[in-house]
Design an enzyme around this catalytic site. Structure first.
Site, short mmCIF file in Angstrom:
data_model
loop_
_atom_site.label_atom_id
_atom_site.label_comp_id
_atom_site.label_asym_id
_atom_site.label_seq_id
_atom_site.Cartn_x
_atom_site.Cartn_y
_atom_site.Cartn_z
N ASN A 13 0.05 -1.16 0.18
CA ASN A 13 0.20 -0.05 -0.07
C ASN A 13 0.89 1.48 -0.03
OD1 ASN A 13 -2.00 2.39 0.21
ND2 ASN A 13 -2.20 1.53 2.46
N LYS A 15 0.34 3.93 -0.28
CA LYS A 15 -0.16 4.96 0.07
C LYS A 15 0.20 6.75 -0.72
CE LYS A 15 -0.08 3.04 4.88
NZ LYS A 15 0.18 3.33 6.24
N HIS A 99 -9.43 1.49 4.62
CA HIS A 99 -8.11 2.05 5.85
C HIS A 99 -7.67 2.73 6.39
CE1 HIS A 99 -3.67 2.60 6.49
NE2 HIS A 99 -3.54 1.71 5.59
N GLU A 101 -6.46 4.92 7.80
CA GLU A 101 -6.03 6.64 7.99
C GLU A 101 -7.52 7.07 7.05
OE1 GLU A 101 -2.41 4.89 5.69
OE2 GLU A 101 -1.82 4.85 7.31
N GLU A 171 -5.17 -4.98 10.21
CA GLU A 171 -4.50 -3.80 10.71
C GLU A 171 -4.86 -2.88 12.00
OE1 GLU A 171 -2.35 -2.66 6.23
OE2 GLU A 171 -3.36 -1.28 7.17
N GLY A 177 2.20 2.51 11.30
CA GLY A 177 3.54 3.55 10.30
C GLY A 177 3.81 4.01 11.76
N SER A 217 3.52 -2.70 10.48
CA SER A 217 4.37 -2.32 10.44
C SER A 217 5.71 -3.87 10.37
CB SER A 217 5.56 -2.12 11.55
OG SER A 217 4.79 -0.79 12.72
#
Ligand code: 13P
Length: 257
Positions: A13, A15, A99, A101, A171, A177, A217
């Site tokens: 991904n 991003k 996701h 985010e 996730e 991150g 991560s």
């Protein structure tokens, strides 16, 4: 069916990273490194602006291309949005949906994730649907409640046949991150819980067939242990997917996982 017969999928991904020349360079490098991989499905989910470049660079290779989101309506007055049909027409195969985010910064809800998943399936795309708990929710000991709710809502009204076209990415939000990876046991525990929830909703055979990824991560150093777990069928990788050598190491770990 068991882990050995499920499809292992390693998806990057990207991003909001990479211009078109950078995208091309990364995929050209990756292409050579993974050319002999046969047992792992390799996917690069890239920004909309890179899709055409990515599709051209990977044509005829074992790297599949995905988008990072799509809208739930077929067309219309939705300034700045991209429909599932637009992606499918280009030759895009996968799309990341829900996701954290998107949920955190763009007001994505389980209801819209559900609508986007249905739209993606209707267009013939393979959704990678992300679920995961916040740190606060884990600390309050409600991880399973959070995940069960997301699974119920995100897949509401989706048939077993359609579910089989989906990938689920676990996730944990606190691991994204942050450099803080879930331990392999924590990842396994929640991925197994997701499969048990799917078994309740769709039956054991369907649940056993679904690819469930871990994301957060994941890197070249920790991938092997994570993907060795019974219910972890691959990974959704952010930062480490931006480096061809690291991403290749993760793919190779999944080959042996
Ligand atoms: P990182 O691998 O950078 O933690 O990102 C994980 C992720 O969000 C993949 O979708």
């Amino acid at each position: 069916m068991n882990k050995a017969t499920r499809k292992a999928i390693i998806a990057g991904n990207w991003k909001m990273n990479k211009t078109r020349p950078e995208a091309k360079a990364l995929l050209e490098e990756l292409k050579g490194m993974v050319a002999d991989i046969k047992t792992v499905e390799i996917v690069a989910c890239v920004p909309f602006t890179n899709l055409e470049t990515a599709l051209a660079a990977t044509e005829g290779t074992n790297i599949k291309i995905g988008a990072e989101n799509c809208h739930f309506e077929k067309s219309g007055a939705f300034t700045g949005e991209i429909s599932a049909d637009m992606l499918a027409e280009m030759g895009v195969e996968y799309v990341v949906l829900g996701h954290s985010e998107r949920r955190q910064y763009f007001a994505e809800t389980d209801e819209t994730v559900n609508k986007r998943t249905k739209a993606a399936l209707a267009a013939g795309l393979k959704p990678i649907v992300c679920v995961g708990e916040l740190l606060w929710e884990r600390e309050c000991n409600i991880t399973e409640e959070v995940i069960a709710r997301q699974i119920k809502l995100d897949f509401f009204g989706i048939s077993a046949d359609d579910l089989k076209k989906c990938v689920i990415a676990y996730e944990p939000v606190w691991a994204i991150g942050t450099g803080k990876t879930a331990t392999a046991d924590q990842a396994e525990e929640v991925c197994a819980f997701i499969r048990a929830q799917l078994a309740k909703l769709y039956g054991a055979e369907v649940a056993e067939a679904i690819t469930i990824q871990y994301g957060g991560s994941m890197n070249a150093a920790n991938a092997a242990e994570l993907v060795s777990k019974t219910n972890v069928d691959g990974g959704l990788i952010g930062g480490a997917s931006l480096k061809a050598a690291d991403f290749t190491t993760i793919i190779k770990a999944a080959e042996n996982g």
